[in-house]
Scaffold this motif. Structure first.
Motif, PDB file in Angstrom:
ATOM      1  N   ASP A 100      -6.250  10.188  -3.659  1.00  0.00           N
ATOM      2  CA  ASP A 100      -6.509   8.807  -4.085  1.00  0.00           C
ATOM      3  C   ASP A 100      -7.090   8.043  -2.884  1.00  0.00           C
ATOM      4  O   ASP A 100      -6.365   7.335  -2.162  1.00  0.00           O
ATOM      5  N   PRO A 101      -8.373   8.217  -2.641  1.00  0.00           N
ATOM      6  CA  PRO A 101      -8.955   7.674  -1.408  1.00  0.00           C
ATOM      7  C   PRO A 101      -8.741   6.177  -1.230  1.00  0.00           C
ATOM      8  O   PRO A 101      -8.446   5.716  -0.124  1.00  0.00           O
ATOM      9  N   GLY A 102      -8.842   5.418  -2.293  1.00  0.00           N
ATOM     10  CA  GLY A 102      -8.729   3.968  -2.166  1.00  0.00           C
ATOM     11  C   GLY A 102      -7.369   3.552  -1.668  1.00  0.00           C
ATOM     12  O   GLY A 102      -7.247   2.712  -0.763  1.00  0.00           O
ATOM     13  N   ARG A 103      -6.346   4.165  -2.212  1.00  0.00           N
ATOM     14  CA  ARG A 103      -4.990   3.762  -1.840  1.00  0.00           C
ATOM     15  C   ARG A 103      -4.606   4.333  -0.474  1.00  0.00           C
ATOM     16  O   ARG A 103      -3.876   3.703   0.286  1.00  0.00           O
ATOM     17  N   ALA A 104      -5.139   5.517  -0.165  1.00  0.00           N
ATOM     18  CA  ALA A 104      -4.906   6.052   1.178  1.00  0.00           C
ATOM     19  C   ALA A 104      -5.587   5.173   2.221  1.00  0.00           C
ATOM     20  O   ALA A 104      -5.047   4.905   3.305  1.00  0.00           O
ATOM     21  N   ARG A 105      -6.776   4.716   1.881  1.00  0.00           N
ATOM     22  CA  ARG A 105      -7.514   3.858   2.812  1.00  0.00           C
ATOM     23  C   ARG A 105      -6.753   2.545   3.045  1.00  0.00           C
ATOM     24  O   ARG A 105      -6.714   2.021   4.156  1.00  0.00           O
ATOM     25  N   ALA A 106      -6.119   2.059   1.970  1.00  0.00           N
ATOM     26  CA  ALA A 106      -5.358   0.816   2.110  1.00  0.00           C
ATOM     27  C   ALA A 106      -4.169   0.995   3.050  1.00  0.00           C
ATOM     28  O   ALA A 106      -3.842   0.110   3.853  1.00  0.00           O
ATOM     29  N   VAL A 107      -3.519   2.166   2.964  1.00  0.00           N
ATOM     30  CA  VAL A 107      -2.403   2.437   3.872  1.00  0.00           C
ATOM     31  C   VAL A 107      -2.895   2.473   5.313  1.00  0.00           C
ATOM     32  O   VAL A 107      -2.297   1.879   6.222  1.00  0.00           O
ATOM     33  N   PHE A 108      -4.024   3.179   5.522  1.00  0.00           N
ATOM     34  CA  PHE A 108      -4.543   3.265   6.887  1.00  0.00           C
ATOM     35  C   PHE A 108      -4.931   1.892   7.415  1.00  0.00           C
ATOM     36  O   PHE A 108      -4.701   1.578   8.588  1.00  0.00           O
ATOM     37  N   LYS A 109      -5.497   1.087   6.505  1.00  0.00           N
ATOM     38  CA  LYS A 109      -5.905  -0.254   6.926  1.00  0.00           C
ATOM     39  C   LYS A 109      -4.694  -1.068   7.370  1.00  0.00           C
ATOM     40  O   LYS A 109      -4.747  -1.808   8.355  1.00  0.00           O
ATOM     41  N   PRO A 152       0.805  -1.245   0.000  1.00  0.00           N
ATOM     42  CA  PRO A 152       0.000   0.000   0.000  1.00  0.00           C
ATOM     43  C   PRO A 152       0.821   1.271   0.000  1.00  0.00           C
ATOM     44  O   PRO A 152       0.471   2.229  -0.684  1.00  0.00           O
ATOM     45  N   PHE A 153       1.910   1.300   0.792  1.00  0.00           N
ATOM     46  CA  PHE A 153       2.685   2.547   0.857  1.00  0.00           C
ATOM     47  C   PHE A 153       3.219   2.917  -0.509  1.00  0.00           C
ATOM     48  O   PHE A 153       3.097   4.051  -0.967  1.00  0.00           O
TER      49      PHE A 153
END
Lengths: 274, 723
Positions: free
Chosen positions: B572-581, B392-393
């Protein structure tokens, strides 16, 4: 039951009942307004002012005797019970606390004085007349000075008569020494108000002490003079007590008008600034 | 008794002072203004003075003519007809000497009234005309808090300036209570709807009212309140403004309580009415908590299990006060710091001992399918032993370049190690991805942290603060980057320059990993263990630049979680969300989400701090813990906060802040049972401790900024004193 036939007891019962109902209503209204954070002070203040105006109308009614507005005695009864109601309204309006502001303190003091003078007036108007009837002869207040003058003249005639008839100056000397001042002016106002009889007893005692030096003819004259001493004493007594019955109005009425003036200013400021 | 000592009646029985009757006495007129001057001597005339106090006396009678004769008509009480009789012309022969009329008693009373009115008016004019008249007119001393206002009435009463006389005319009728209230607000800012009930707009208050009515019903109002409501009504609705003076009564002395209100007054507007706290007050329904706590902590499991563990023997608290303390005002029990309360047991876990992975894989070279990525899809040299997927990062950092996003989107969900050889679009995207990664590494190597921050800024879609930048790069060094990737991409600069300048793709070359140097007699610590107090490292044999948390409150983790928690507002909400996840997953390095919950409103954020009361926040309720601590018995805090006896299934949600259920207030179950109102009513009842509404409730609700002096910056005078 009309006004003419109502007994004193019924009249008092009706008066106290109406007073109690009005006072209870005022208290409930004040409570309800305070609970609902309405301007209870404004309402009770207006009620109090209206009641004071109604009380003041009694004085106006007395000046208009020709108007068919109930009898003065009925007005008096209304005045008494509405006056008590005004005290209740004042307590609701201002509470038991001493006001803090200058104007309000002045107004409260005026109300206290007017109320207190009214209560005093009511008390003395209930108490003094009966005492005056018991203790002496009722005379019209305005005639008292003339009657006192007449008594003095009568006594002076008796003194002259005693000298002329007996060739003795005992009564004349006693008159000059003890009675001239007594008959020529009003005496012992406060003694008559409080019922203190020592001065007249002292005077009578002195007159009795002279009696031993008088012959029979002089004693007859002296007896008539002593009677006039009592008459004069009664006149002083009547003047003192009737004067008191009239004097309290010199406080009650003028202060009422002052109070109304200050109340108008107070009400205007309260309405304007609150 | 005799005449010497007897009463008046005994002494004077033989005579009467006055006679009454038409012909025996003069008619008295005490209501007239003037009285005959001879009245004192008993010789008043019949005519009497006129209305102006002039003597009108002429003769003692007016003779009456009968036939040819005039007859004297002098009344009997004045001696009857005189001996002389009328004169021949019919005039009375006895003239009355003129007198000086005197005022009647009633007239004197009238004068007294006039005098009293005149004096009163004079005093009033003096008062209103005086510059100091407001001292007299003021209805009383101001309260302590307003005493600084002094004698300037206009500060609170609108346009009242100068002498009080001006007040009577200048603004007659124009000073309304609401206008005065605006003056109050100059010093007491109370939000956007200061004069509305509870300082809340009708739109905010109405739902609360409806909710309370639905929850508690109308209640049972006390008889006194019912009676008051029968006679009068509040006379205001939720949309009406309420003047400050409605509740706050001034001019009642220095020590007056401006906030004093009775329970009945408070309740007069409320939909739910009741007699007292003891009788009728609704049960508490919001406490212990109506929402997840900011710091997720399971009191039950700690109290019943962990604190009894032998390993925690030396650390387990023996009192609530080991972990809690009152705030400075004494109102709220706050949680002590992590270092004081939690570190003894949890610090090592945060540093990796309890995590699934000790560090966060920040930049990881993914495995690419070299079987198909060659020829026209050549990717140049690539580590043959890379075996990780795209993390993700790196995905987020690559997506900062808009040119990369189509490729990333194309490859979404695709296994890069097993690409379909017939899908040319994916192959092309994979090739672009590979060269994008190389370009990123090239820029990172040549530009350093600036390149990293540039990409993070582009991803965030906003300007980062210096504080954020420091946390996000976490001292990443060129040594760490080069040590990780130089051996893998030995010809990186040439390949990328050819790619960028000439569009030339170097042929695919899978580079085997260099042999790891054989250890000496002493085996060195593993890279992740080597940095167990935090820092960047590269695990052996992996093409992976990882970060090991430095401990609690790690800046790198908190900065990245802050950056990505509100993913919807990133580029890029999807990829930011993946990092947070990844950062908030159970067992993730740092274990942040194990304790720190996620706040959804007003903006999505991580609760890094336990609750601390907002000093300017005024809620409906208030409570002073410090005032009650001395009253506790052996049950201690559990006197009021009894712990739930069984572990509530809802508490499982506390396992991780990343669990969606932990954000749902409706599914939250606190560690404590609801406070029973009867506990409070044990003491707070009539004739014991105050039980009025204002003990526990505020009226004005909202965040009210205190008024502070807006001091302007002015240049200092030069040293010589000349401007």
């Amino acid at each position: 039951m009309d006004e003419q036939t109502m007994t004193l007891e019924n009249r008092r019962y009706l008066g106290w009942t109406l007073f109690a109902v009005a006072a209870l209503f005022a208290w409930l209204l004040d409570y309800a307004l305070r609970v609902h954070l309405r301007r209870a002070g404004l309402v009770t203040g207006l009620m109090l002012f209206a009641v004071v105006i109604l009380l003041t109308l009694f004085n106006a009614r007395k000046k208009l005797p020709f108007l068919p507005l109930l009898r003065a005695s009925t007005w008096m009864q209304v005045h008494i019970y509405v006056g008590l109601l005004s005290c209740v309204l004042f307590l609701l309006h201002a509470g038991l606390k001493v006001p803090r502001g200058g104007l309000e303190t002045g107004l409260a003091v005026l109300f206290y004085l007017v109320s207190a003078s009214g209560v005093v007036g009511l008390a003395i108007s209930r108490w003094l007349p009966s005492r005056m009837t018991i203790l002496g002869e009722n005379v019209i207040f305005e005639r008292i000075p003339a009657l006192r003058t007449a008594v003095r003249c009568d006594v002076e005639d008796m003194v002259v008569e005693s000298v002329a008839k007996t060739q003795s100056s005992t009564i004349a000397d006693f008159y000059e020494l003890k009675l001239r001042n007594y008959f020529s002016r009003r005496c012992s106002f406060w003694h008559h108000i409080v019922g203190y009889g020592q001065p007249i007893l002292q005077l009578l005692s002195e007159a009795q002490a002279v009696d031993r030096y008088l012959n029979a003819e002089e004693r007859g004259i002296m007896t008539r003079i002593v009677e006039q001493i009592h008459v004069k004493n009664n006149l002083d007594f009547q003047q003192a007590r009737q004067g008191l019955l009239k004097a309290w109005l010199f406080i009650h009425i003028p202060l009422t008008y002052s109070m109304i003036l200050v109340a108008v200013v107070h009400g205007y400021l309260a309405w304007k600034l609150s | 008794m005799g005449i010497w000592h007897g009463s008046y009646h005994e002494a004077t029985a033989m005579s009467r002072l006055q006679e009454f009757g038409f012909e025996k006495s003069v008619y008295e007129r005490p209501n007239q203004k003037w009285v005959c001057g001879h009245a004192r001597d008993g010789k008043c005339c019949l005519a009497g003075p006129d209305a102006h106090g002039n003597c009108t006396a002429t003769t003692e009678c007016r003779p009456l003519r009968k036939g040819d004769h005039w007859h004297c008509t002098r009344p009997a009480f004045l001696g009857g007809p005189c001996a002389e009789g009328p004169l021949p012309d019919g005039a009375c022969c006895r003239a009355i000497p003129k007198c000086t009329p005197i005022r009647s008693l009633r007239s004197w009373r009238g004068l007294t009234v006039v005098l009293a009115v005149a004096v009163t008016l004079a005093l009033l004019f003096l008062t209103f005309g005086s510059i100091h008249g407001n001292r007299v007119i003021s209805p009383g001393e101001l309260s302590f808090s307003h005493s600084s206002v002094g004698r300037d009435c206009s500060q609170c009463h609108g346009p009242l300036e100068g002498r009080p006389a001006g007040w009577l005319t200048a603004s007659a009728g124009s000073v309304a209570a609401h206008d005065n209230s605006q003056l109050c607000l100059n010093c007491h800012p109370l939000g956007e709807a200061p004069l509305q009930p509870h300082s809340l707009t009708a739109a905010r208050l109405s739902p609360l009212t409806e909710a309370i009515l639905k929850r508690d019903g109308a209640g049972t109002p006390p008889p006194s309140l019912e009676l008051a409501s029968f006679i009068a009504s509040p006379g205001r609705s939720g949309e009406n403004n309420i003047a400050c003076a409605t509740c706050h009564k001034e001019h009642r002395g220095n020590e007056a309580d401006l906030k004093k209100l009775t329970n009945r007054q408070c309740q007069s507007c409320h939909v739910t009415q009741f007699a007292s706290l003891e009788h009728g007050h609704p049960q508490f329904s919001d406490y212990a908590f109506h929402r997840p706590t900011r710091i997720l902590f399971d009191h039950q499991s700690h109290y019943q299990t962990h604190f009894k563990d032998a390993a925690a023997k030396n650390f387990a608290p023996d009192s609530c006060l080991n972990c809690h303390q009152t705030d400075l005002r004494g109102g709220t029990m706050t949680v002590k710091s992590f270092e004081t309360v939690c570190a003894s047991c949890h610090d090592a876990q945060i540093k990796g001992k309890a995590a699934v992975a000790p560090g966060i894989a920040f930049i990881v070279i993914p495995q690419m399918d070299d079987r198909v990525l060659n020829g026209q899809y050549a990717i140049g040299s690539w580590p043959a032993d890379a075996d990780q997927p795209l993390k993700p990062f790196l995905r987020l950092l690559l997506s900062a370049d808009p040119a990369m996003r189509p490729a990333l989107n194309q490859l979404e969900g695709t296994d890069l190690s097993n690409l379909p050889k017939t899908n040319t679009a994916k192959l092309k995207a994979a090739q672009s991805l590979a060269w994008g990664i190389k370009s990123f590494l090239f820029d990172l190597e040549t530009l350093g942290q600036d390149e990293l921050l540039k990409r993070i800024t582009l991803s965030a879609g906003r300007t980062l603060t210096d504080h954020e930048k420091e946390g996000l790069v976490a001292f990443i060094s060129s040594d760490a980057v080069r040590a990780t990737f130089t051996n893998t991409f030995t010809n990186l600069q040439n390949e990328v320059l050819d790619y960028r300048n000439h569009g030339k793709y170097a042929a695919t070359l899978m580079v085997p990993s260099p042999d790891v140097a054989k250890p000496g007699p002493v085996k060195p610590a593993a890279p992740d263990a080597w940095v167990n107090q935090g820092g960047w490292y590269s695990p052996d044999g992996l093409f992976n630049l990882s970060y090991h948390p430095r401990g609690h409150a790690d800046r790198f983790l908190s900065s990245w979680m802050n950056l990505t928690v509100d993913a919807d507002h990133t580029q890029d909400p999807g990829r930011a969300r993946a990092v947070f996840k990844e950062l908030s997953a159970p067992g993730a390095a740092g274990l942040c989400s194990k304790c720190h919950s996620i706040e959804e409103t007003p903006v999505r954020q991580v609760n890094w701090m336990a609750f601390h009361p907002d000093p300017i926040e005024h809620g409906f309720n208030r409570f002073s813990h410090s005032a009650h601590l001395s009253l506790l018995d052996t049950s201690g805090c559990q006197t009021c906060h009894p712990m739930n006896g069984t572990v509530n299934p809802g508490n499982a949600a506390m396992a991780s802040a990343s669990a969606t259920t932990s954000h749902d207030a409706s599914s939250f179950h606190g560690s404590f049972m609801m406070i029973d109102k009867r506990t409070c009513a044990t003491c707070h009842r009539p004739n014991q401790v105050r039980d009025d509404c204002l003990v526990c409730h505020n009226y004005h609700i909202g965040r009210f900024e205190p008024l502070v002096a807006n001091s302007k910056m002015v240049p200092l005078p030069p040293p010589n004193g000349k401007m």
